[in-house]
Scaffold this motif. Structure first.
Motif, short mmCIF file in Angstrom:
data_model
loop_
_atom_site.label_atom_id
_atom_site.label_comp_id
_atom_site.label_asym_id
_atom_site.label_seq_id
_atom_site.Cartn_x
_atom_site.Cartn_y
_atom_site.Cartn_z
N ALA A 56 24.19 3.64 26.60
CA ALA A 56 23.46 3.98 27.83
C ALA A 56 24.08 3.89 28.86
O ALA A 56 24.15 4.37 30.05
N LEU A 57 24.95 2.73 29.17
CA LEU A 57 25.78 2.28 30.25
C LEU A 57 26.62 3.58 30.64
O LEU A 57 27.00 4.09 31.77
N GLU A 58 27.41 3.93 29.91
CA GLU A 58 28.47 4.83 29.84
C GLU A 58 27.74 6.38 30.12
O GLU A 58 28.16 7.13 31.03
N ALA A 59 26.38 6.65 29.71
CA ALA A 59 25.92 7.68 29.94
C ALA A 59 25.42 7.88 31.41
O ALA A 59 25.36 8.80 32.01
N THR A 60 25.12 6.78 31.97
CA THR A 60 24.47 6.61 33.04
C THR A 60 25.75 6.68 34.14
O THR A 60 25.60 7.51 35.10
N LYS A 61 26.99 6.29 33.79
CA LYS A 61 28.25 6.43 34.73
C LYS A 61 28.48 7.53 34.66
O LYS A 61 28.81 8.42 35.94
N MET A 62 28.51 8.49 33.37
CA MET A 62 28.67 9.82 33.67
C MET A 62 27.70 10.84 34.31
O MET A 62 28.12 11.69 35.06
N THR A 63 26.38 10.38 34.32
CA THR A 63 25.48 11.13 35.30
C THR A 63 25.85 10.77 36.44
O THR A 63 25.60 12.05 37.29
N ARG A 72 30.64 8.40 20.64
CA ARG A 72 31.67 9.11 21.76
C ARG A 72 31.39 8.59 23.00
O ARG A 72 32.27 8.24 23.67
N ILE A 73 29.91 8.73 23.29
CA ILE A 73 29.82 8.08 24.79
C ILE A 73 30.12 6.87 24.96
O ILE A 73 30.77 6.44 26.22
N LYS A 74 30.00 5.92 24.11
CA LYS A 74 30.11 4.59 23.98
C LYS A 74 31.67 4.44 24.22
O LYS A 74 32.13 3.34 24.84
N LYS A 75 32.48 5.20 23.79
CA LYS A 75 34.12 5.14 24.08
C LYS A 75 34.47 5.83 25.17
O LYS A 75 35.69 6.05 25.25
N GLU A 76 33.53 6.28 26.10
CA GLU A 76 33.83 6.89 27.36
C GLU A 76 34.23 8.29 27.16
O GLU A 76 34.95 8.87 28.04
N ILE A 77 34.08 9.10 25.98
CA ILE A 77 34.22 10.42 25.83
C ILE A 77 33.05 11.10 26.29
O ILE A 77 31.90 11.05 25.80
N VAL A 78 33.35 12.24 27.29
CA VAL A 78 32.18 12.96 27.89
C VAL A 78 31.77 13.97 26.82
O VAL A 78 32.72 14.59 25.95
N PRO A 79 30.65 14.14 26.71
CA PRO A 79 30.04 14.81 25.47
C PRO A 79 30.38 16.39 25.58
O PRO A 79 30.69 16.85 26.95
N ASP A 80 30.48 17.28 24.88
CA ASP A 80 30.84 18.60 24.76
C ASP A 80 29.33 19.34 25.37
O ASP A 80 28.47 19.06 24.38
N HIS A 81 29.28 19.84 26.19
CA HIS A 81 28.02 20.48 26.78
C HIS A 81 27.65 21.51 25.82
O HIS A 81 26.44 21.74 25.85
N SER A 82 28.44 22.30 25.02
CA SER A 82 27.90 23.29 24.44
C SER A 82 27.33 22.68 23.05
O SER A 82 26.08 23.12 22.67
N GLU A 97 18.36 0.97 21.62
CA GLU A 97 18.77 2.19 21.25
C GLU A 97 18.01 3.42 21.94
O GLU A 97 18.33 4.60 22.12
N LEU A 98 16.82 2.95 22.03
CA LEU A 98 15.95 3.82 22.91
C LEU A 98 16.34 4.22 24.24
O LEU A 98 16.59 5.27 24.83
N VAL A 99 16.96 3.01 24.96
CA VAL A 99 17.60 3.20 26.05
C VAL A 99 18.87 4.13 26.17
O VAL A 99 19.15 4.76 27.14
N ALA A 100 19.41 4.07 24.92
CA ALA A 100 20.70 5.03 24.90
C ALA A 100 20.35 6.41 25.11
O ALA A 100 21.06 7.17 25.69
N LEU A 101 19.28 6.64 24.04
CA LEU A 101 18.79 7.84 24.14
C LEU A 101 18.22 8.45 25.56
O LEU A 101 18.31 9.74 25.76
N ILE A 102 17.49 7.61 26.28
CA ILE A 102 17.16 7.80 27.60
C ILE A 102 18.37 8.30 28.37
O ILE A 102 18.43 9.24 29.20
N GLY A 103 19.38 7.41 28.40
CA GLY A 103 20.85 7.91 28.93
C GLY A 103 21.24 9.14 28.73
O GLY A 103 21.67 10.12 29.64
N ILE A 104 21.12 9.53 27.55
CA ILE A 104 21.78 10.81 27.18
C ILE A 104 20.98 12.04 27.65
O ILE A 104 21.37 13.03 28.03
N VAL A 105 19.51 11.79 27.55
CA VAL A 105 18.61 12.88 27.92
C VAL A 105 18.94 12.97 29.61
O VAL A 105 18.83 14.03 29.97
N ARG A 106 19.04 11.99 30.10
CA ARG A 106 19.16 11.98 31.78
C ARG A 106 20.25 12.78 32.16
O ARG A 106 20.30 13.58 33.05
N TYR A 107 21.39 12.33 31.21
CA TYR A 107 22.79 13.15 31.69
C TYR A 107 22.67 14.75 31.08
O TYR A 107 23.13 15.46 32.14
#
Length: 654
Positions: free
Chosen positions: A364-371, A186-196, A235-245
């Motif tokens: 990872a890129l989209e997660a960084t943009k969101m962050t 979903r992040i790859k499709k630029e959909i902001v994750p549900d915070h809950s 894929e590890l970099v993608a995980l880093i992106g979502i943890v940072r966000y």
């Protein structure tokens, strides 16, 4: 992006069977070792969040086997056949591997998310080891060993438990893994994750605050270094992106203690100055040597040359050629340092691939943009200085990560908001906030396309100069000087900067009064500004030669001599006259300096003597022992350039 657990190789740190050697013990010692090993496994705690049933199962089996070995110790070892002893030795190897697997997974430095996405392969690891144990129990010579009926039944029970035909895949773990896969898609499709949903996932993994997020990011970064497969790294970099966000949106920005801020400067880990590229200020991944003998990161110096420059950025000397020679010795030193610091480092074979944590990954890129967008939006809202400091620090850290992050932070509009916190009033009230703001701008300026953005942002340049002149701490002033150095690598910006009296005076004052690390930042910026021929006279009028002589006296010999060399070559008669008082100092460097400093000193003296007339030559000849030193350099110097400089110097004198 669907993460397939089966696609992941085993963790690099995990020992294989070959890593264990059966103890060559005789007699009762072998059984004692087995008993001790099973008790060690029995004392381990089952996993708290992942693979709980698998870990509980092997720990329980170890407790039962400990009873077996206690019973066996009551009989003399000589009673057992060779086949029994061999079985015991093989059991020792399998039990060692079980212990290593549990310890590896429960290690605090192990990434929980990385273990989770390997859910299937990890379950298979547990299953394979229990099957091996089952095989050994099948061939265990029960008939030749007299055991009590209870212990014999216990062995049969453990053997039956170990003979399960399928690996156990915990449904809750698998659901959690699929939720992460879905979220990354979903992040790859630029959909902001549900915070809950984020909160639920991270709670289930035991990642419940900012501190545990930082630890998870560090663990994931270590895994990047451990992996050889590009797909796994990405894929590890993608995980880093979502943890940072998640760290930012769920747990808020974190602010390190003041002493940590002072230690970190422009990097999360203090990088030795010799390992940084003089252009980008980043850790060099592929160091190369240019014609002047200076070393740069290949990517940075290529960009410099392709931009139309024909000079060495550090020395200002014209490049005799544009060939780039790999500095293999330095690269090996950097690689060893990176391994010690657990920093990802790419090898020469992967030089054409994305570096470090900049592996291309859409999620990872989209997660960084969101962050970046989240942080900038938060910074734009009215809040206390304390809250702002936390957000600015997060932007500073994000902008240090890689080029993609610098792009995301800048495009999110961070620069105008960072400028707010550069004023002297902020420095007086919140020195850490000022340090974080100017360092964030410094980190952003490393990317070429961000330099124009910073220079064009209203108040940005004046804000950096204000920190340079009146910064609350030496770190703030030094990072402001480093920002000017970075911006001045663009010719148009260099011309603009050197025309600002406040910039020139601020750098010279910092070079005179600051601590050594700050002096180096100021001297590097001064050298860059000296690359503008029209602006050299401003540096000379402001006293750049005297500042350079002071630097030589204080041990910054190469920096001081190189600045004088560039100023004298580009500054005409005014610079020659200003350098008159430095002749004896240059002669001293020619006698006692390093190879690079002596070469630069000789080249500077050649220019002074040729353009300064008889008075300058007489001043040089008056330096005690100078002729002998010059002849020695000509005859024994190891550097071709230094010998040539010495030859030219003799010709100039005579």
């Amino acid at each position: 992006m669907a993460i397939s657990a089966q696609a992941f190789p085993h963790r690099k740190r995990r020992p294989s069977a070959a890593a264990f050697v059966s103890p060559k013990l005789s007699g009762i010692n072998l059984l004692q070792s087995l008993l001790l090993l099973t008790k060690e496994i029995s004392s381990l705690k089952p996993f708290e969040f992942l693979f709980r049933r698998n870990s509980l199962s092997v720990i329980r089996k170890s407790k039962l086997l400990a009873i077996l070995f206690e019973e066996l110790l009551r009989a003399p070892m000589a009673y057992y056949s060779t086949s029994a002893v061999l079985c015991f030795e093989e059991m020792f190897i399998v039990l060692q591997r079980i212990k290593a697997l549990i310890e590896d997974c429960s290690n605090g430095s192990t990434s929980k998310m990385w273990l989770l996405v390997q859910n299937n392969s990890m379950a298979n690891n547990f299953h394979e080891l229990t099957l091996e144990l089952s095989t050994l129990l099948d061939i265990f010579p029960l008939k030749e060993i007299e055991l009590s009926e209870d212990v014999e039944e216990l062995v049969c029970l453990v053997r039956k438990q170990c003979s399960e035909t399928k690996a156990f895949l915990d449904p809750e773990d698998e659901i959690l893994r699929l939720e992460i896969v879905t979220m990354l898609d979903r992040i790859k499709k630029e959909i902001v994750p549900d915070h809950s949903k984020l909160s639920e996932i991270f709670t289930n993994l035991g990642i419940r605050d900012s501190s545990s997020c930082r630890e998870e990011i560090e663990s994931l970064q270590e895994e990047v270094q451990n992996q050889n497969d590009d797909k796994s790294k990405s894929e590890l970099v993608a995980l880093i992106g979502i943890v940072r966000y998640t760290k930012c949106v769920l747990f808020g920005a974190s602010t390190p203690q003041p002493d940590i801020i002072r230690r970190q400067s422009a990097s999360e880990i203090p990088v030795p100055s010799d390992f940084r590229c003089p252009i980008s200020l980043d850790l060099m991944r592929d160091p190369v040597v240019v014609a002047t003998g200076q070393t740069y990161d290949r990517e940075s110096i290529k960009l410099w040359i392709e931009s139309g420059h024909n000079t060495c950025p550090k020395t200002g000397q014209t490049l005799a050629h544009t060939e780039l020679i790999p500095n293999c010795a330095l690269k090996n030193l950097i690689a060893m340092w990176c391994r010690d610091q657990k920093i990802p480092f790419e090898t020469a074979e992967s030089k054409d691939k994305p570096k470090g944590l900049t592996l291309i990954n859409k999620a990872a890129l989209e997660a960084t943009k969101m962050t970046a967008s989240f942080l900038v939006n938060k910074l734009s809202q009215s809040q206390s200085f304390e809250d702002a400091n936390g957000v600015v620090y997060e932007l500073r850290a994000l902008a240090k990560t890689d080029s993609e992050s610098r792009i995301c932070v800048a495009e999110a509009g961070a620069v105008p908001f960072l400028v707010r916190y550069l004023s002297s009033d902020i420095g007086s009230a919140q020195p850490n906030l000022q340090v974080n703001a100017v360092t964030a701008i410094l980190n952003l300026s490393i990317l070429e396309e961000n330099k124009n953005r910073i220079m064009e942002t209203e108040g940005a340049l004046n804000g950096v100069v204000e920190v340079l002149r009146t910064g609350a701490t030496w770190e703030a002033k030094g990072n402001a000087a480093a920002t000017i150095f970075s911006l001045s690598s663009v010719h148009a910006h260099r011309k603009r900067l050197v025309r600002k009296t406040r910039v020139v005076k601020g750098l010279l004052e910092l070079a005179k009064t600051g601590p050594e690390s700050t002096k180096r930042d100021a001297l590097a910026a001064i050298l860059n500004l000296a690359g503008d021929r029209d602006g050299v006279f401003r540096l000379v009028e402001a006293g750049v030669v005297d500042v350079s002589v002071q630097a030589i006296d204080e041990g910054l010999t190469e920096e001081g001599v190189t600045i004088i060399e560039v100023v004298v070559k580009r500054g005409g008669l005014l610079a020659i006259a200003a350098a008159y008082s430095a002749i004896k100092k240059l002669g001293s460097v020619l006698r006692n300096g390093s190879e690079r400093a002596r070469e630069s000193s000789a080249a500077t003296l050649v220019t002074i003597c040729r353009k300064g007339g008889a008075e300058m030559v007489a001043e040089l000849v008056g330096v005690a022992g100078i002729e002998r030193v010059i002849w020695e350099v000509m005859g024994t110097g190891s550097s071709r350039g230094r010998r040539k400089a010495a030859t030219d110097l003799i010709c100039s004198i005579y």
